[in-house]
Scaffold this motif. Structure first.
Motif, PDB file in Angstrom:
ATOM      1  N   ALA A 260       4.865  -7.113   0.808  1.00  0.00           N
ATOM      2  CA  ALA A 260       5.139  -5.784   1.371  1.00  0.00           C
ATOM      3  C   ALA A 260       4.565  -4.675   0.498  1.00  0.00           C
ATOM      4  CB  ALA A 260       6.646  -5.597   1.549  1.00  0.00           C
ATOM      5  N   VAL A 261       4.743  -4.791  -0.805  1.00  0.00           N
ATOM      6  CA  VAL A 261       4.226  -3.769  -1.728  1.00  0.00           C
ATOM      7  C   VAL A 261       2.700  -3.745  -1.687  1.00  0.00           C
ATOM      8  CG1 VAL A 261       4.040  -3.129  -4.175  1.00  0.00           C
ATOM      9  CG2 VAL A 261       6.277  -3.723  -3.191  1.00  0.00           C
ATOM     10  N   LYS A 262       2.065  -4.904  -1.699  1.00  0.00           N
ATOM     11  CA  LYS A 262       0.594  -4.941  -1.632  1.00  0.00           C
ATOM     12  C   LYS A 262       0.093  -4.361  -0.311  1.00  0.00           C
ATOM     13  CE  LYS A 262      -3.529  -7.797  -2.041  1.00  0.00           C
ATOM     14  NZ  LYS A 262      -4.285  -6.784  -1.383  1.00  0.00           N
TER      15      LYS A 262
ATOM     16  N   GLU B 271       7.261  15.191   2.205  1.00  0.00           N
ATOM     17  CA  GLU B 271       6.690  15.560   0.922  1.00  0.00           C
ATOM     18  C   GLU B 271       5.176  15.660   1.002  1.00  0.00           C
ATOM     19  OE1 GLU B 271       8.530  12.399  -0.876  1.00  0.00           O
ATOM     20  OE2 GLU B 271      10.437  13.432  -1.004  1.00  0.00           O
ATOM     21  N   SER B 272       4.523  14.596   1.312  1.00  0.00           N
ATOM     22  CA  SER B 272       3.068  14.600   1.437  1.00  0.00           C
ATOM     23  C   SER B 272       2.659  13.309   2.116  1.00  0.00           C
ATOM     24  CB  SER B 272       2.430  14.670   0.044  1.00  0.00           C
ATOM     25  OG  SER B 272       1.070  14.366   0.114  1.00  0.00           O
ATOM     26  N   ALA B 273       1.660  13.408   2.934  1.00  0.00           N
ATOM     27  CA  ALA B 273       1.186  12.200   3.603  1.00  0.00           C
ATOM     28  C   ALA B 273       0.613  11.206   2.604  1.00  0.00           C
ATOM     29  CB  ALA B 273       0.136  12.566   4.650  1.00  0.00           C
ATOM     30  N   SER B 274       0.326  11.669   1.380  1.00  0.00           N
ATOM     31  CA  SER B 274      -0.242  10.768   0.379  1.00  0.00           C
ATOM     32  C   SER B 274       0.820   9.960  -0.366  1.00  0.00           C
ATOM     33  CB  SER B 274      -1.088  11.556  -0.617  1.00  0.00           C
ATOM     34  OG  SER B 274      -0.269  12.443  -1.345  1.00  0.00           O
ATOM     35  N   ILE B 275       2.099  10.335  -0.229  1.00  0.00           N
ATOM     36  CA  ILE B 275       3.173   9.570  -0.869  1.00  0.00           C
ATOM     37  C   ILE B 275       3.543   8.423   0.059  1.00  0.00           C
ATOM     38  CG2 ILE B 275       5.565   9.595  -1.640  1.00  0.00           C
ATOM     39  CD1 ILE B 275       5.147  12.476  -2.506  1.00  0.00           C
TER      40      ILE B 275
ATOM     41  N   LEU C 121       9.098  -2.960  -8.368  1.00  0.00           N
ATOM     42  CA  LEU C 121       7.716  -2.998  -7.905  1.00  0.00           C
ATOM     43  C   LEU C 121       7.292  -1.679  -7.253  1.00  0.00           C
ATOM     44  CD1 LEU C 121       7.050  -6.553  -6.397  1.00  0.00           C
ATOM     45  CD2 LEU C 121       6.360  -5.629  -8.601  1.00  0.00           C
ATOM     46  N   CYS C 122       8.190  -1.076  -6.495  1.00  0.00           N
ATOM     47  CA  CYS C 122       7.878   0.220  -5.877  1.00  0.00           C
ATOM     48  C   CYS C 122       7.643   1.276  -6.960  1.00  0.00           C
ATOM     49  CB  CYS C 122       8.986   0.654  -4.923  1.00  0.00           C
ATOM     50  SG  CYS C 122       8.974  -0.253  -3.359  1.00  0.00           S
ATOM     51  N   ALA C 123       8.526   1.340  -7.952  1.00  0.00           N
ATOM     52  CA  ALA C 123       8.383   2.323  -9.035  1.00  0.00           C
ATOM     53  C   ALA C 123       7.073   2.115  -9.798  1.00  0.00           C
ATOM     54  CB  ALA C 123       9.576   2.243  -9.979  1.00  0.00           C
ATOM     55  N   GLU C 124       6.743   0.874 -10.094  1.00  0.00           N
ATOM     56  CA  GLU C 124       5.515   0.566 -10.831  1.00  0.00           C
ATOM     57  C   GLU C 124       4.252   0.953 -10.074  1.00  0.00           C
ATOM     58  OE1 GLU C 124       5.717  -3.627 -11.663  1.00  0.00           O
ATOM     59  OE2 GLU C 124       7.243  -3.378 -13.231  1.00  0.00           O
ATOM     60  N   ASN C 125       4.346   1.022  -8.746  1.00  0.00           N
ATOM     61  CA  ASN C 125       3.171   1.282  -7.915  1.00  0.00           C
ATOM     62  C   ASN C 125       3.198   2.649  -7.239  1.00  0.00           C
ATOM     63  OD1 ASN C 125       1.455  -1.310  -7.879  1.00  0.00           O
ATOM     64  ND2 ASN C 125       3.553  -2.055  -7.691  1.00  0.00           N
ATOM     65  N   GLY C 126       4.102   3.532  -7.683  1.00  0.00           N
ATOM     66  CA  GLY C 126       4.144   4.886  -7.141  1.00  0.00           C
ATOM     67  C   GLY C 126       4.608   4.965  -5.701  1.00  0.00           C
ATOM     68  N   ILE C 127       5.415   4.015  -5.272  1.00  0.00           N
ATOM     69  CA  ILE C 127       5.942   3.975  -3.904  1.00  0.00           C
ATOM     70  C   ILE C 127       7.363   4.521  -3.912  1.00  0.00           C
ATOM     71  CG2 ILE C 127       6.640   2.430  -2.028  1.00  0.00           C
ATOM     72  CD1 ILE C 127       4.372   0.528  -3.010  1.00  0.00           C
TER      73      ILE C 127
END
Length: 194
Positions: free
Chosen positions: A32-34, A52-56, A75-81
């Protein structure tokens, strides 16, 4: 892989659902993260909602608990999700909804989710991509084979959702359109072990 899981995969793929066989829940979280990392910007955005932003990139996994929830958060925190908790504040604008089904029907490629958690139910409906995780041991051939489990699930408080692929309609000039009333993509992750 057992015959029922293979039948479910074949029927799901015929419904334009992507199917992966994975060993366990951690592999499903990594998938899911990938998928989210590789995904483009959210396209289902409406005024008045937190975007917030379409880029987040946003992930909703409200049904996870314990070690699986901690792994998803890490995993989400590590990948900016951004891991979203209150989905009503972000609807629609959630990239991926991640839920774990209670059981599945192979003949119709249907995953069944019973929950009294509104966020868990919303994750299957308002995300651009719906990822449904299902242990192969919970797959039966027909709804009749699941009659005891379905009776029990229907008698619980909350709601029961039957999910067979992504949203679709043929109402517009009799042309099939995917994502008309919900997710644009559906993924079934069939797990060997839960």
């Amino acid at each position: 892989m057992n015959d029922l899981a293979q039948l479910m995969a074949t029927r799901a793929e015929a419904l334009k659902t992507k199917v992966e066989f994975l060993p366990n829940i951690n592999n499903a979280i990594e998938y899911a993260v990938k998928l989210l990392i590789d995904k483009g910007p959210t396209t289902l955005l409406l005024d008045g909602f937190k975007t917030e932003s379409a880029s987040i990139k946003t992930m909703a996994a409200p049904g996870l608990s314990g070690a699986a929830a901690e792994y998803m958060a890490r995993l989400c925190a590590e990948n900016g999700i951004k891991l979203v908790e209150n989905l009503r504040e972000y609807a629609p604008g959630i990239d991926v909804g991640f839920t774990v089904a209670n059981c599945g029907i192979a003949d119709t490629a249907t995953a069944i989710l019973a929950t009294n958690n509104d966020n868990e139910s919303l994750a299957t409906m308002i995300s651009e991509i719906n990822i449904m995780v299902l242990p192969v041991s919970k797959i039966k051939r027909t709804s009749h084979d699941l009659s005891e489990e379905l009776t029990e699930l229907m008698n619980r408080p909350g709601m029961v959702s039957f999910i067979s692929g992504c949203s679709r309609t043929g109402d517009i000039e009799l042309v099939m359109a995917l994502g008309a009333h919900g997710p644009l993509e559906a993924h079934f992750l069939l797990l060997e072990d839960m």
